[in-house]
Design an enzyme around this catalytic site. Structure first.
Site, PDB file in Angstrom:
ATOM      1  N   GLU A   1      -2.531  -1.644  -3.387  1.00 20.62           N
ATOM      2  CA  GLU A   1      -3.705  -0.876  -2.987  1.00 20.62           C
ATOM      3  C   GLU A   1      -3.294   0.566  -2.712  1.00 20.62           C
ATOM      4  OE1 GLU A   1      -4.893  -3.307   0.366  1.00 20.62           O
ATOM      5  OE2 GLU A   1      -3.762  -2.054   1.746  1.00 20.62           O
TER       6      GLU A   1
ATOM      7  N   HIS B   1       0.863  -1.190   0.000  1.00 19.70           N
ATOM      8  CA  HIS B   1       0.000   0.000   0.000  1.00 19.70           C
ATOM      9  C   HIS B   1       0.896   1.235   0.000  1.00 19.70           C
ATOM     10  CE1 HIS B   1      -4.001   1.781   1.625  1.00 19.70           C
ATOM     11  NE2 HIS B   1      -3.269   2.758   1.107  1.00 19.70           N
TER      12      HIS B   1
ATOM     13  N   HIS C   1      -8.663  -5.701   6.719  1.00 26.05           N
ATOM     14  CA  HIS C   1      -8.483  -4.728   7.799  1.00 26.05           C
ATOM     15  C   HIS C   1      -8.809  -5.355   9.136  1.00 26.05           C
ATOM     16  CE1 HIS C   1      -7.351  -0.788   9.143  1.00 26.05           C
ATOM     17  NE2 HIS C   1      -7.158  -0.462   7.888  1.00 26.05           N
TER      18      HIS C   1
HETATM   19  N1  PXP Z   1      -7.044  -3.538   3.024  1.00 23.55           N
HETATM   20  C1  PXP Z   1      -6.813  -2.211   2.932  1.00 23.55           C
HETATM   21  C2  PXP Z   1      -7.492  -1.454   1.863  1.00 23.55           C
HETATM   22  C3  PXP Z   1      -5.928  -1.565   3.800  1.00 23.55           C
HETATM   23  O1  PXP Z   1      -5.690  -0.254   3.690  1.00 23.55           O
HETATM   24  C4  PXP Z   1      -5.253  -2.333   4.778  1.00 23.55           C
HETATM   25  C5  PXP Z   1      -4.258  -1.669   5.686  1.00 23.55           C
HETATM   26  O2  PXP Z   1      -3.203  -1.156   4.931  1.00 23.55           O
HETATM   27  C6  PXP Z   1      -5.524  -3.714   4.837  1.00 23.55           C
HETATM   28  C7  PXP Z   1      -6.430  -4.287   3.953  1.00 23.55           C
HETATM   29  C8  PXP Z   1      -4.858  -4.616   5.835  1.00 23.55           C
HETATM   30  O3  PXP Z   1      -5.241  -4.249   7.136  1.00 23.55           O
HETATM   31  P1  PXP Z   1      -4.431  -4.801   8.383  1.00 23.55           P
HETATM   32  O4  PXP Z   1      -3.062  -4.206   8.322  1.00 23.55           O
HETATM   33  O5  PXP Z   1      -5.225  -4.330   9.560  1.00 23.55           O
HETATM   34  O6  PXP Z   1      -4.407  -6.295   8.265  1.00 23.55           O
END
Ligand code: PXP
Length: 238
Positions: free
Chosen positions: A70, A43, A191
């Site tokens: 992402e 990301h 997330h």
């Molecule tokens: N999906 C998106 C769109 C995110 O922004 C994130 C965090 O960067 C995640 C998934 C993964 O979340 P986590 O780090 O809490 O597992």
């Protein structure tokens, strides 16, 4: 079976805290796939405080599993990077500038025109598109109008409510997934998924294709080891 994509942003955050190249994020990506992950997620943020743009280029050259980038597609820099690197999938997230972490999905109705145009840019380049959405049937209906291939369900709410009432926590995700399946949209999620809440989510969300997990997985790896942790997460999805 639901695929596990390991988000390695936290490894880059650790590296950046000291400068230099330790820990090595390219190695972290290669090892994730070696240890059984089905994909790697990054990301990149405009200020490059986690993964840097050059990391994304370097990782793409070397990994063979699915690569998911992402980020905030309002940034031209992000669009240019994705078109240059050509990952298997791009996940569009409505982040504001300087946001600590993603905290909401797209309003697919208000931003329908913008999403439709942007999604086409990536699809024309042969890149599968997923858009981050809250678990609401109307947002899923809106997503179907944008031409996206998939949606990624924002699971922070699930993770929070799971601790007190897991059936209630998963209900909106299940409803959103049933609608997405009817509309022919693929379903990803991410997330705050972790070793405690992942299996129940995967068992109760029909058609879940992929989860991307960063924070909890990398934190668990400190105690359990990277290889073992990836295997434990994979087992939750079996
Ligand atoms: N999906 C998106 C769109 C995110 O922004 C994130 C965090 O960067 C995640 C998934 C993964 O979340 P986590 O780090 O809490 O597992």
């Amino acid at each position: 079976m639901t695929k596990l994509s390991v988000n390695i942003n936290k490894i880059a955050t650790l590296r950046n805290s000291r400068g230099g190249s330790n820990p090595d994020v390219v190695k972290a990506a290669v090892d994730a796939q070696l240890f059984g992950a089905d994909g790697v997620t990054v990301h990149p943020r405009p200020d490059e405080r986690h993964i840097r743009y050059q990391d994304v280029r370097n990782i793409k050259k070397i990994i063979t599993t699915e690569f998911n980038i992402e980020g905030n597609c309002r940034e031209q820099k992000f669009i240019d990077l994705v078109l240059e690197v050509k990952p298997h999938q791009v996940t569009l997230v409505p982040d504001a500038e300087g946001q600590l972490t993603s905290d909401h999905g797209w309003d697919t109705i208000t931003h329908a025109d913008y999403l439709r145009e942007t999604i086409q840019i990536f699809r024309k380049a042969g890149i599968r598109v997923s858009i981050f959405v809250d678990p609401m049937v109307e947002m899923v209906n809106g997503a179907a109008e944008t031409g996206t291939d998939r949606i990624e369900l924002y699971t922070e709410g699930y993770a929070r409510e799971f601790l007190t009432d897991k059936e209630r926590a998963v209900a909106p995700y299940r409803a959103a997934a049933i609608r997405a399946n009817e509309l022919g949209l693929g379903i990803n999620a991410g997330h705050d998924l972790d070793l405690k809440n992942l299996a129940y989510f995967a068992q109760n969300v029909p058609g879940l294709l992929e989860v991307s997990i960063g924070h909890a997985l990398i934190s668990d790896a400190l105690y359990l080891g990277y290889e073992n942790t990836i295997q434990l997460y994979k087992r939750q999805l079996a």
